[in-house]
Scaffold this active site. Sequence first.
Site, PDB file in Angstrom:
ATOM      1  N   PRO A 139      33.338  37.420  30.924  1.00  0.00           N
ATOM      2  CA  PRO A 139      31.960  36.980  30.654  1.00  0.00           C
ATOM      3  C   PRO A 139      31.005  37.519  31.732  1.00  0.00           C
ATOM      4  O   PRO A 139      31.296  37.434  32.913  1.00  0.00           O
ATOM      5  CB  PRO A 139      32.050  35.453  30.728  1.00  0.00           C
ATOM      6  CG  PRO A 139      33.490  35.134  30.529  1.00  0.00           C
ATOM      7  CD  PRO A 139      34.247  36.295  31.104  1.00  0.00           C
ATOM      8  N   GLU A 140      29.904  38.098  31.286  1.00  0.00           N
ATOM      9  CA  GLU A 140      28.903  38.632  32.202  1.00  0.00           C
ATOM     10  C   GLU A 140      27.652  37.752  32.129  1.00  0.00           C
ATOM     11  O   GLU A 140      27.660  36.714  31.467  1.00  0.00           O
ATOM     12  CB  GLU A 140      28.580  40.084  31.831  1.00  0.00           C
ATOM     13  CG  GLU A 140      29.811  40.992  31.838  1.00  0.00           C
ATOM     14  CD  GLU A 140      29.497  42.436  31.454  1.00  0.00           C
ATOM     15  OE1 GLU A 140      28.368  42.891  31.722  1.00  0.00           O
ATOM     16  OE2 GLU A 140      30.378  43.097  30.879  1.00  0.00           O
TER      17      GLU A 140
END
Length: 273
Positions: free
Chosen positions: A2-3
């Site tokens: 996840p960014e």
Amino acid sequence: MPELPEVETVKRAIAPMITGKRITDIFVGSKGLRWPFPKSLESALEGKRCGAPTRRGKYILIPVFNRQILLIHLGMSGSIRIYANRPNLQKHDHFALGFEGGEWLVLCDPRRFGFVDLFSESEIESHWLLKNLGPEPLCEDFTVEYLMAQTAGKTCTIKSLLLDQTKVAGIGNIYAAEALFMAGISPKRQAKTIQRARAERLVPAIQLILRKAIKAGGTSVRDHIQPGGEIGYFVQSLQIYGRSGEHCVKCGSIVKEIKQTGRTTFHCSLCQR
Ligand SMILES: [Zn+2]
């Protein structure tokens, strides 16, 4: 992993559920995640009221009365789900909070690369995970001048510079690839050769991509789903990431896939110079 847009999506989804609410139940798994859970976690959180969550880079920060911060990182494969009632926790659910009103927040992390920390609000500037983070790419500190100062003299590639969380916080493999494609910059280009013209394309490209991705609820590749269970729709907007062997959407030539320091990079050698 996840960014920034995925973590921002999670933060926005959990905010209305937890802000101002008291924690009435806690589950802390026995296995720990990347590191063991803080020892005092249960006693420190029990009965405490949460403030509005914030995000810094890829970290979710939840203020907990009295002047403490609960930090959550989703690692490689972590996701947060919200439930209207107490759920039956599954094998990979390692941390969960129940709130007054009956709702639950559950951290699921099959690969256990994520982590949870609890520290005093006064340590927020000096916390070892937070103190060296670069500026937020969507804040006014992240400017063309700032990027040029960071790239000056650097022999690493521009892609690895964008992934360096001390230079700019929250960008990972997906959004670095997308921003470099939008800006027409090769991921293999040495950072020090980014002059003003390219920096003036790259900064707005990063910001536009991240804003669009947040609006779409992030990108669902592999494990990321939104806390309500929906996928992140930005996956349908990816222009270069994951498209090796396909025709470039700009010029029609074949998208290439290379390895850069162990990470897969997608690029079009015609459009990106
Ligand atoms: Zn192309």
